[in-house]
Design a protein around this motif. Sequence first.
Motif, PDB file in Angstrom:
ATOM      1  N   ALA A  52       0.744  -1.223  -0.053  1.00 40.31           N
ATOM      2  CA  ALA A  52      -0.103   0.097   0.018  1.00 40.31           C
ATOM      3  C   ALA A  52       0.891   1.232  -0.172  1.00 40.31           C
ATOM      4  O   ALA A  52       0.610   2.094  -0.704  1.00 40.31           O
ATOM      5  N   ASP A  78       0.242   3.945  -3.199  1.00 44.97           N
ATOM      6  CA  ASP A  78      -0.398   5.056  -2.934  1.00 44.97           C
ATOM      7  C   ASP A  78       0.038   6.131  -3.677  1.00 44.97           C
ATOM      8  O   ASP A  78       1.389   6.325  -3.543  1.00 44.97           O
ATOM      9  N   TRP A  90      -5.259  -6.874  -2.255  1.00 41.62           N
ATOM     10  CA  TRP A  90      -5.547  -6.191  -1.024  1.00 41.62           C
ATOM     11  C   TRP A  90      -5.827  -4.672  -1.253  1.00 41.62           C
ATOM     12  O   TRP A  90      -6.595  -3.925  -0.712  1.00 41.62           O
ATOM     13  N   HIS A  91      -4.879  -4.137  -2.235  1.00 45.93           N
ATOM     14  CA  HIS A  91      -4.872  -2.638  -2.389  1.00 45.93           C
ATOM     15  C   HIS A  91      -6.154  -2.111  -3.108  1.00 45.93           C
ATOM     16  O   HIS A  91      -6.925  -1.309  -2.869  1.00 45.93           O
ATOM     17  N   GLU A  92      -6.852  -3.201  -3.874  1.00 48.31           N
ATOM     18  CA  GLU A  92      -7.959  -2.583  -4.963  1.00 48.31           C
ATOM     19  C   GLU A  92      -9.229  -3.443  -4.433  1.00 48.31           C
ATOM     20  O   GLU A  92     -10.259  -3.186  -4.893  1.00 48.31           O
TER      21      GLU A  92
END
Length: 518
Positions: free
Chosen positions: A140, A144, A320-322
């Motif tokens: 992340a 980011d 996990w980010h999306e």
Amino acid sequence: MTVLVPILGDQLTRTIASLKGMTKDDTVVLMMEVRDEATYVKHHKAKIALVFSAMRHFAAELEEAGWRVDYVRLDDPGNAGSFTGEVVRAVERHSPDRVRVVEPGEWRVRAAMDEWADKLPCPVEILPDDRFVCSIAEFADWADGRDHLTMEYFYRAMRRKTGLLMNADGKPAGGEWNYDKANRKPPKGEMDAPDRPRFAPDAITREVIALVEDRFGDHFGSLDGFDWPVTRAEAEKAADAFFAERLGKFGDYQDAMVHGADQLWHSMLSTSINLGLLDPLDLCRRAEAAYEAGDAPLNSVEGFVRQFIGWREYVRGFYWHEMPGLADANALDAQRPLPAFYWTGETEMRCLADCIRSTRDNAHAHHIQRLMVLGNFALLAGIDPRAVADWFLVVYADAYEWVELPNVAAMALYADGGRLATKPYAASGNYINKMSDYCGGCAYSPDTKTGDGACPFNPLYWHFMHRNRPALEKNHRIGRVYATWDRMSEDRRQDYLDSAEVVLDSLEPAAAGWAREA
Ligand code: FAD
Ligand code: DLZ
Ligand code: SF4
């Protein structure tokens, strides 16, 4: 003091974080075969057999090593059918002071796990899964603020972090970061890869196979010839054979496809790695050692390392980010239902028929079959990404949503609008013809562009480009495609579009109930 340590079916690693620092006297390991996990999609029968057999073998190994294991079988009376239900029951049985578990691979399981603290009378500790080089938080941080999450830059960061294939001066081994261009040799001659070791089912696996036939007999796929590694020892034998016999040409033929040859020089290790039986970083170090010893060329070793600390780590972070949006992403508004032949294999397109046969028989197809045949057709035909993702999650023995969904929705279908891939992996019959021997025996010809006998990938390619022009035209990596389209005569363009419509109209939708219980 008692600690309950649930170990999930894809956490079969002796050094799993939840066991680190624990003593055998204070710990009860909980393993649970539950109906929910076998049916949230109707997994290929071989996948369920693989997971249950590997779980039973792993539990026996832990017990042999002195751990106390509470193993709940699918048919045990009172089995609640879900992770949460079984953890609640186990807490009632053992009255632990706390529950200690490693974060799961899938979003839906994490959502359930996050509720355990409210449902249980004791604290719940959820630990990061340290079997990945890059944690969810670290990904992340990297992602980011970036518009494009280009894998190549992530991969370079992971090369630096691990030191894999890095020279002392901080430069990549051989001077280049990526030898992808040397991973695309077409399959001409010498395609006689040695077969991998195969593992005949022992008594535990045979019992599980009978259970799966009995309870999940209507699921997709065959259990005949089940021979996946189900223990760490077997997985290591499979890895040893790969390093000794196939790593050398892995690089050259990474993108090649040969009718009936389901393995080629691929490692076939993904099922073992995803279960936790093999450590991917350890495999990378073994590949690196082979290069340093002069036993394997750099294009193979870098290609192999890239699949792990590049793609595998990257798609996990990306997932996990999306999530949760990725599960519903549909940037190209693809709405067509999945064609029936994805389940039946009944199609005259020889490439698709062969990939689906391998998928049904082995619960496996190699990367380029998944991406450039099965995924490419779904992309060009505009199949609903949710239906395609369900199919991929069902059919492969190595499929878990964290690795399947980014590969399907983002890489193969461009449903994320290009967050992962810089352009859609769209290709006509030419590409498949170049990289395989499929087209020779096909009812269609890759050289015929439209009309009767034309390879369906040809008109579908142009139909895809034409209908998605507003979304894709600004992408400088595909500008040339539209320049070519615009240079064609109006009649030629119409021929392509008409031929594509004939193909699309001929696609019979799959019946309901294959992927999820109706
Ligand atoms: P090899 O070719 O020997 O590669 C070595 C290892 O690299 C694999 O075992 C795998 O762990 C890793 N790897 C390679 N490519 C990828 C990738 N793109 N993403 C993540 N890891 C990778 N892989 C899965 O493990 N589960 C899936 O559900 C899955 N679904 C896929 C769906 C699509 C549409 C595509 C294009 C790829 C998918 N992959 C998936 C990635 C890849 O196809 C498989 O990992 C590979 O075919 C497994 O066979 P192998 O072990 O012989 O791989
Ligand atoms: C895939 C699978 C299946 C079919 N069955 C089980 C099971 O009964 N028990 C279990 O612990 N795990 C199973 N799994 C693997 C889980 O689905 C996996 O651990 C979660 O999806 C988290 O990644
Ligand atoms: Fe596939 Fe087209 Fe080749 Fe037939 S001609 S095998 S459909 S790419």
